[in-house]
Motif scaffolding. Structure first.
Motif, PDB file in Angstrom:
ATOM      1  N   UNK A  91      10.612   8.481   6.042  1.00 23.42           N
ATOM      2  CA  UNK A  91      10.716   7.095   5.614  1.00 23.42           C
ATOM      3  C   UNK A  91       9.433   6.328   5.916  1.00 23.42           C
ATOM      4  N   UNK A  92       8.830   6.616   7.061  1.00 23.04           N
ATOM      5  CA  UNK A  92       7.600   5.919   7.431  1.00 23.04           C
ATOM      6  C   UNK A  92       6.458   6.272   6.479  1.00 23.04           C
ATOM      7  N   UNK A  93       6.306   7.542   6.175  1.00 26.85           N
ATOM      8  CA  UNK A  93       5.249   7.962   5.252  1.00 26.85           C
ATOM      9  C   UNK A  93       5.479   7.342   3.872  1.00 26.85           C
ATOM     10  N   UNK A  94       6.728   7.294   3.434  1.00 29.93           N
ATOM     11  CA  UNK A  94       7.041   6.649   2.162  1.00 29.93           C
ATOM     12  C   UNK A  94       6.646   5.174   2.194  1.00 29.93           C
ATOM     13  N   UNK A  95       6.940   4.506   3.303  1.00 26.09           N
ATOM     14  CA  UNK A  95       6.583   3.095   3.440  1.00 26.09           C
ATOM     15  C   UNK A  95       5.068   2.899   3.392  1.00 26.09           C
ATOM     16  N   UNK A  96       4.336   3.803   4.022  1.00 32.09           N
ATOM     17  CA  UNK A  96       2.873   3.715   4.008  1.00 32.09           C
ATOM     18  C   UNK A  96       2.355   3.825   2.574  1.00 32.09           C
ATOM     19  N   UNK A  97       2.881   4.792   1.828  1.00 30.93           N
ATOM     20  CA  UNK A  97       2.444   4.972   0.446  1.00 30.93           C
ATOM     21  C   UNK A  97       2.773   3.745  -0.412  1.00 30.93           C
ATOM     22  N   UNK A  98       3.964   3.204  -0.218  1.00 26.80           N
ATOM     23  CA  UNK A  98       4.361   2.024  -0.990  1.00 26.80           C
ATOM     24  C   UNK A  98       3.429   0.856  -0.701  1.00 26.80           C
ATOM     25  N   UNK A  99       3.091   0.652   0.570  1.00 28.66           N
ATOM     26  CA  UNK A  99       2.208  -0.460   0.927  1.00 28.66           C
ATOM     27  C   UNK A  99       0.792  -0.228   0.402  1.00 28.66           C
ATOM     28  N   UNK A 100       0.284   0.979   0.536  1.00 29.02           N
ATOM     29  CA  UNK A 100      -1.078   1.278   0.088  1.00 29.02           C
ATOM     30  C   UNK A 100      -1.226   1.133  -1.421  1.00 29.02           C
ATOM     31  N   UNK A 101      -0.274   1.682  -2.167  1.00 31.03           N
ATOM     32  CA  UNK A 101      -0.376   1.666  -3.626  1.00 31.03           C
ATOM     33  C   UNK A 101       0.092   0.332  -4.206  1.00 31.03           C
ATOM     34  N   UNK A 102       1.172  -0.213  -3.636  1.00 35.04           N
ATOM     35  CA  UNK A 102       1.711  -1.454  -4.161  1.00 35.04           C
ATOM     36  C   UNK A 102       0.768  -2.628  -3.996  1.00 35.04           C
ATOM     37  N   UNK A 103       0.002  -2.620  -2.906  1.00 34.10           N
ATOM     38  CA  UNK A 103      -0.917  -3.739  -2.646  1.00 34.10           C
ATOM     39  C   UNK A 103      -2.037  -3.796  -3.684  1.00 34.10           C
ATOM     40  N   UNK A 104      -2.319  -2.659  -4.327  1.00 34.22           N
ATOM     41  CA  UNK A 104      -3.345  -2.644  -5.371  1.00 34.22           C
ATOM     42  C   UNK A 104      -2.974  -3.552  -6.540  1.00 34.22           C
ATOM     43  N   UNK A 105      -1.672  -3.695  -6.793  1.00 36.48           N
ATOM     44  CA  UNK A 105      -1.214  -4.443  -7.962  1.00 36.48           C
ATOM     45  C   UNK A 105      -0.395  -5.666  -7.566  1.00 36.48           C
ATOM     46  N   UNK A 106      -0.666  -6.188  -6.368  1.00 28.38           N
ATOM     47  CA  UNK A 106       0.077  -7.347  -5.875  1.00 28.38           C
ATOM     48  C   UNK A 106      -0.094  -8.545  -6.805  1.00 28.38           C
ATOM     49  N   UNK A 107      -1.292  -8.685  -7.410  1.00 29.10           N
ATOM     50  CA  UNK A 107      -1.567  -9.796  -8.325  1.00 29.10           C
ATOM     51  C   UNK A 107      -1.545  -9.349  -9.792  1.00 29.10           C
ATOM     52  N   UNK A 108      -0.959  -8.174 -10.062  1.00 27.06           N
ATOM     53  CA  UNK A 108      -0.888  -7.684 -11.430  1.00 27.06           C
ATOM     54  C   UNK A 108      -1.973  -6.660 -11.728  1.00 27.06           C
ATOM     55  N   UNK A 109      -1.887  -6.058 -12.907  1.00 24.82           N
ATOM     56  CA  UNK A 109      -2.827  -5.004 -13.281  1.00 24.82           C
ATOM     57  C   UNK A 109      -4.191  -5.537 -13.682  1.00 24.82           C
ATOM     58  N   UNK A 162      -7.686  -4.594   2.248  1.00 22.39           N
ATOM     59  CA  UNK A 162      -7.690  -3.887   3.521  1.00 22.39           C
ATOM     60  C   UNK A 162      -6.952  -4.669   4.594  1.00 22.39           C
ATOM     61  N   UNK A 163      -7.195  -5.977   4.661  1.00 22.91           N
ATOM     62  CA  UNK A 163      -6.553  -6.805   5.682  1.00 22.91           C
ATOM     63  C   UNK A 163      -5.044  -6.779   5.541  1.00 22.91           C
ATOM     64  N   UNK A 164      -4.542  -7.065   4.354  1.00 24.82           N
ATOM     65  CA  UNK A 164      -3.103  -7.187   4.167  1.00 24.82           C
ATOM     66  C   UNK A 164      -2.396  -5.837   4.261  1.00 24.82           C
ATOM     67  N   UNK A 165      -3.041  -4.777   3.767  1.00 22.14           N
ATOM     68  CA  UNK A 165      -2.439  -3.447   3.885  1.00 22.14           C
ATOM     69  C   UNK A 165      -2.363  -3.021   5.344  1.00 22.14           C
ATOM     70  N   UNK A 166      -3.445  -3.236   6.082  1.00 21.76           N
ATOM     71  CA  UNK A 166      -3.464  -2.859   7.492  1.00 21.76           C
ATOM     72  C   UNK A 166      -2.412  -3.627   8.285  1.00 21.76           C
ATOM     73  N   UNK A 167      -2.265  -4.923   8.019  1.00 20.88           N
ATOM     74  CA  UNK A 167      -1.271  -5.721   8.719  1.00 20.88           C
ATOM     75  C   UNK A 167       0.142  -5.268   8.360  1.00 20.88           C
ATOM     76  N   UNK A 168       0.373  -4.932   7.102  1.00 23.54           N
ATOM     77  CA  UNK A 168       1.695  -4.440   6.699  1.00 23.54           C
ATOM     78  C   UNK A 168       2.054  -3.157   7.437  1.00 23.54           C
ATOM     79  N   UNK A 169       1.101  -2.233   7.535  1.00 25.28           N
ATOM     80  CA  UNK A 169       1.360  -0.980   8.242  1.00 25.28           C
ATOM     81  C   UNK A 169       1.540  -1.220   9.736  1.00 25.28           C
ATOM     82  N   UNK A 170       0.797  -2.188  10.268  1.00 19.27           N
ATOM     83  CA  UNK A 170       0.963  -2.546  11.676  1.00 19.27           C
ATOM     84  C   UNK A 170       2.385  -3.038  11.945  1.00 19.27           C
ATOM     85  N   UNK A 171       2.894  -3.904  11.073  1.00 14.14           N
ATOM     86  CA  UNK A 171       4.245  -4.445  11.264  1.00 14.14           C
ATOM     87  C   UNK A 171       5.289  -3.338  11.132  1.00 14.14           C
TER      88      UNK A 171
END
Length: 286
Positions: free
Chosen positions: A95-113, A121-130
């Motif tokens: 589950x943790x690895x899945x969450x990491x992948x979702x955060x890493x890939x999903x953050x690329x398209x947070x504002x759309x394609x 980097x900042x927001x992805x790192x903070x998400x993984x930290x939490x």
């Protein structure tokens, strides 16, 4: 009784003590009820605590311009906790690895394609930290309810963990208020003192030795090791949250618990120490 020779507090408690005690009693009753019910009671309690703590932290981060996806974080955090029940550590890791992948890939398209990501980097790192700080560490606390061996019920392992945490907090609080004069890390948490840390070590080590030997039936020195490791992780966990709040410029994660602040303000030291407890008690129970 004469009181002129009793040591006077060097520091104030810094909170509404009667309210804190009342809330602590209620929380303690909930914990005892969940422990008595076994995994069917303990897992929902841990999952609820993870949900509330994650909500608090994400809310504070979003208030300070961090782009953290609340719903995916909440769902993935719950998946980490619940999958650790049937599949134990393997379910947690998956589950943790899945969450990491979702955060890493999903953050690329947070504002759309068509819009490039900002502060990726900042927001992805903070998400993984939490995700690591709250649901992953909390999952180790949940998995304590699945440990049992030689006729020792799983509840005894949870009680051992909770008593050591309470002893650490109590020893640190008393010693810090009464004798604290040498700051441990003034740049991070000016109120945390070496005297308070010594009180936590003494209370935590003694409680660990007693509970592990009397409740679990193992050698007292194993409990002493548990107590020391738990206190060190709990203290460092307190410092991590202190720095987190310092960078955001806040005092408490929320006002949910009178006299305590937010739920995360109570879990900050407990979460990392749960991993050490699961590791030590899991080895003893294997």
């Amino acid at each position: 009784m004469p009181t002129e020779h009793l040591p006077r507090p060097k520091n104030s408690a810094g909170r509404n003590l009667p309210a804190a005690i009342g809330v602590g009693v209620v929380l303690g009753a909930l914990v005892l009820l969940a422990v008595w019910a076994g995994p069917i009671g303990w897992y929902p309690l841990v999952a609820a605590a993870v949900a509330v703590a994650t909500w608090e932290v994400i809310s504070r981060l979003r208030e300070h311009s961090y782009h953290i996806p609340r719903a995916p974080m909440m769902i993935l955090g719950q998946a980490m906790v619940w999958l650790s029940w049937p599949f134990e550590a393997r379910g947690l890791i998956a589950a943790y690895v899945t969450a990491v992948l979702v955060m890493m890939f999903g953050r690329l398209f947070y504002h759309g394609r068509t819009t490039p990501p900002q502060h990726y980097l900042r927001d992805t790192a903070v998400s993984l930290f939490v995700l690591t700080w709250i649901p992953m560490f909390a999952s180790f606390a949940a998995m304590l309810s699945t440990i049992s061996s030689d006729g020792v019920p799983s509840g005894a392992y949870i009680v051992t963990f909770m008593l050591c945490v309470v002893a650490s907090d109590t020893g640190g609080y008393i010693a810090g208020v009464m004798f604290g004069s040498h700051p441990m890390a003034p740049a991070v948490s000016p109120k945390k003192s070496w005297e308070g840390f010594a009180g936590s070590i003494i209370f935590g080590t003694i409680t660990g030795a007693l509970t592990v030997s009397l409740l679990l039936g193992y050698q007292w020195w194993a409990g002493a090791i548990l107590g020391i490791g738990l206190v060190v992780c709990a203290t460092l966990g307190d410092l991590v949250e202190s720095q987190f709040k310092r960078e955001l410029g806040i005092k408490d994660m929320s006002m949910l618990l009178p006299g305590h602040g937010g739920l995360m303000d109570r879990l900050d030291g407990m979460l990392p120490s749960a991993m050490v407890t699961w590791l030590v008690l899991g080895l003893l129970g294997s």
